[in-house]
Write an enzyme that holds these catalytic residues in place. Structure first.
Site, short mmCIF file in Angstrom:
data_model
loop_
_atom_site.label_atom_id
_atom_site.label_comp_id
_atom_site.label_asym_id
_atom_site.label_seq_id
_atom_site.Cartn_x
_atom_site.Cartn_y
_atom_site.Cartn_z
N TYR A 120 -17.34 3.64 3.34
CA TYR A 120 -18.02 2.60 2.57
C TYR A 120 -19.27 2.07 3.28
O TYR A 120 -20.12 1.44 2.65
CB TYR A 120 -17.08 1.41 2.29
CG TYR A 120 -15.97 1.72 1.29
CD1 TYR A 120 -15.87 2.96 0.68
CD2 TYR A 120 -15.03 0.76 0.95
CE1 TYR A 120 -14.85 3.24 -0.22
CE2 TYR A 120 -14.00 1.03 0.05
CZ TYR A 120 -13.92 2.27 -0.52
OH TYR A 120 -12.91 2.55 -1.41
N ASP A 145 -3.80 -1.26 -3.41
CA ASP A 145 -3.68 -1.64 -4.82
C ASP A 145 -2.44 -1.00 -5.46
O ASP A 145 -1.77 -1.61 -6.28
CB ASP A 145 -4.94 -1.24 -5.61
CG ASP A 145 -5.99 -2.34 -5.57
OD1 ASP A 145 -5.82 -3.31 -4.78
OD2 ASP A 145 -6.98 -2.25 -6.31
N ASP A 152 -2.54 11.99 0.50
CA ASP A 152 -2.01 12.40 -0.80
C ASP A 152 -0.49 12.25 -0.85
O ASP A 152 0.09 11.76 -1.82
CB ASP A 152 -2.44 13.84 -1.16
CG ASP A 152 -2.42 14.79 0.02
OD1 ASP A 152 -2.20 14.32 1.17
OD2 ASP A 152 -2.61 15.99 -0.17
N LYS A 188 -6.23 12.14 6.64
CA LYS A 188 -6.38 13.43 5.95
C LYS A 188 -6.84 14.42 7.02
O LYS A 188 -7.89 15.06 6.91
CB LYS A 188 -7.40 13.27 4.80
CG LYS A 188 -7.49 14.45 3.87
CD LYS A 188 -6.30 14.60 2.94
CE LYS A 188 -6.42 15.85 2.09
NZ LYS A 188 -5.18 16.24 1.40
N ASP A 220 -8.02 0.93 0.57
CA ASP A 220 -8.42 0.28 -0.69
C ASP A 220 -7.51 0.75 -1.82
O ASP A 220 -6.96 -0.04 -2.59
CB ASP A 220 -9.89 0.70 -0.96
CG ASP A 220 -10.52 -0.07 -2.09
OD1 ASP A 220 -9.89 -1.00 -2.61
OD2 ASP A 220 -11.67 0.25 -2.45
#
Ligand code: NAD
Length: 359
Positions: free
Chosen positions: A141, A252, A224, A192, A248
């Site tokens: 980000y 959620d 994943d 990852k 992020d």
């Protein structure tokens, strides 16, 4: 010496839910002799209306000098048409950046009394208690270079940079291990590393940190798989630590396992343990001013503030226990209401937590 808290109620339901959190704080202050003092400031749309910017430098300076900041929420349709450089949310990004709030703590706790509110089967989620520790100021980000460029063949190409320096990984890892020491002593680091070199380094740094915390069990999971496991068997997790983007998304997902956004607190901490505490939800303009918003996420954010920035774990626990008692009594705000329960207003919910604290 008194402990100074800056209150930033913000917009929409912010002032309504903040008023209830302050009522609760005043009761624990008296009971546990915390010696809290308060200042109130403007952030978001109300700050734009008053000062022309979503966070005035004088407000930021007061936040930086305080022991902790408790925020309501920012934003609303009134300010949606403004230029993106002065939108209400910019105030939030600025305070996070200027205070160096690199560690975002997002607990996903499902009170057993609310197990029916989850989209998953009650037996999978009842008693769920996960803490997601998300890196907040680095990663893709913020990485440079970034942008949209024109290729030689005339086609446009979008690009971002996933970058983490060792010190950034180490400090968020340390936060996760410290948190785990106060919980079930298990950290799952999500990366990852089978594809992204930046997360190969992430994994290495986590592994080397683990030797400093022999009591904590460290495991690794690809993102994943972590997404699958969160909806398959979420209770397997204690603390999850991960980078900005993965965090992020996963936080959620974890939040929604609990069924109601009105119940979820959060904290963002800097290297000195100072922090910004706020409910996960936004300013809910659709219900603002109606006295029906659920104040519990903000009340629980105040409890996190007592635990993590003010070192008042007993007072924090008392608030969390009081919230449990109120739910046991069958009191529900509209967002968590189900048949057979007693529907209460924002203020009645705050009063009930106060009452549960004073018996
Ligand atoms: P939202 O979280 O405000 O609302 C989503 C839904 O949840 C709405 O139906 C709302 O009524 C309900 N809800 C939220 N909090 C509740 C509570 N405490 N009690 C009962 N119901 C509750 O998200 P949104 O509608 O996408 O955004 C509204 C505004 O909030 C936007 O301007 C957005 O930018 C802003 N926002 C701010 C923050 C923040 O301050 N950290 C976070 C998210 C969104």
């Amino acid at each position: 010496m008194s402990k100074k808290i800056v209150l930033l109620p913000g917009d929409g339901i912010g002032p309504e839910i903040m008023a209830e959190a302050v009522k609760v704080l005043q009761v624990v202050d008296k009971r546990f002799k915390l010696n809290l003092s308060y200042e109130t400031g403007l952030i978001g749309g109300c700050a734009i209306d008053e000062h022309g910017v979503p966070l005035a430098s004088s407000t930021l300076a007061r936040c930086q000098q305080a022991d902790a900041v408790l925020m309501g929420s920012v934003g609303g349709p009134k300010w949606d048409a403004l230029d993106s450089s002065i939108r209400p949310e910019k105030g939030l990004l600025k305070i996070r950046y200027e205070m160096g709030l690199f560690a975002n703590l997002r607990p996903a706790i499902l009170y057993p009394q609310l197990a029916d509110a989850s989209s998953l089967k009650p037996e999978l989620v009842a008693g769920l208690d996960i803490l997601i520790v998300r890196e907040l100021t680095g990663g893709i980000y913020f990485g440079e270079p970034r942008g949209i460029r024109l290729l030689e063949n005339g086609e446009r190409q979008g690009y971002n940079t996933y970058v983490y320096a060792e010190h950034e990984i180490e400090r968020i890892g340390r936060t996760a291990f410290e948190m785990a020491m106060k919980r079930d002593k298990r950290v799952c680091s999500v990366d990852k590393a089978n594809v992204l070199e930046a997360t190969v380094l992430w994994r290495e740094v986590m592994q080397s940190l683990a030797s400093e915390y022999p009591e904590v069990t460290l495991s690794h999971m690809y993102v994943d798989n972590a997404a699958m496991q969160l909806v398959r068997a979420p209770k397997q997790f204690d603390v999850i630590v991960t980078g900005n983007m993965f965090g992020d998304i996963l936080s959620d997902t974890a939040a929604m396992l609990t069924g109601s956004i009105g119940m979820l607190p959060s904290a963002s901490l800097n290297k000195d343990g100072k922090g910004l505490y706020e409910p996960v939800h936004g300013s809910a303009p659709d219900i603002a001013g109606q006295g029906i918003a659920n104040p519990l996420a903000t009340i629980l954010s105040a409890a996190m503030m007592l635990r993590y920035s003010l070192n008042e774990a007993a007072a924090a626990q008392a608030i969390e226990d009081a919230v449990g008692k109120v739910l046991d009594q069958g009191l529900r705000s509209a967002d968590i209401y189900s048949e057979g329960m007693t529907k209460v207003s924002t203020q009645e919910m705050g009063d009930a937590v106060v009452a549960a604290l004073t018996v």
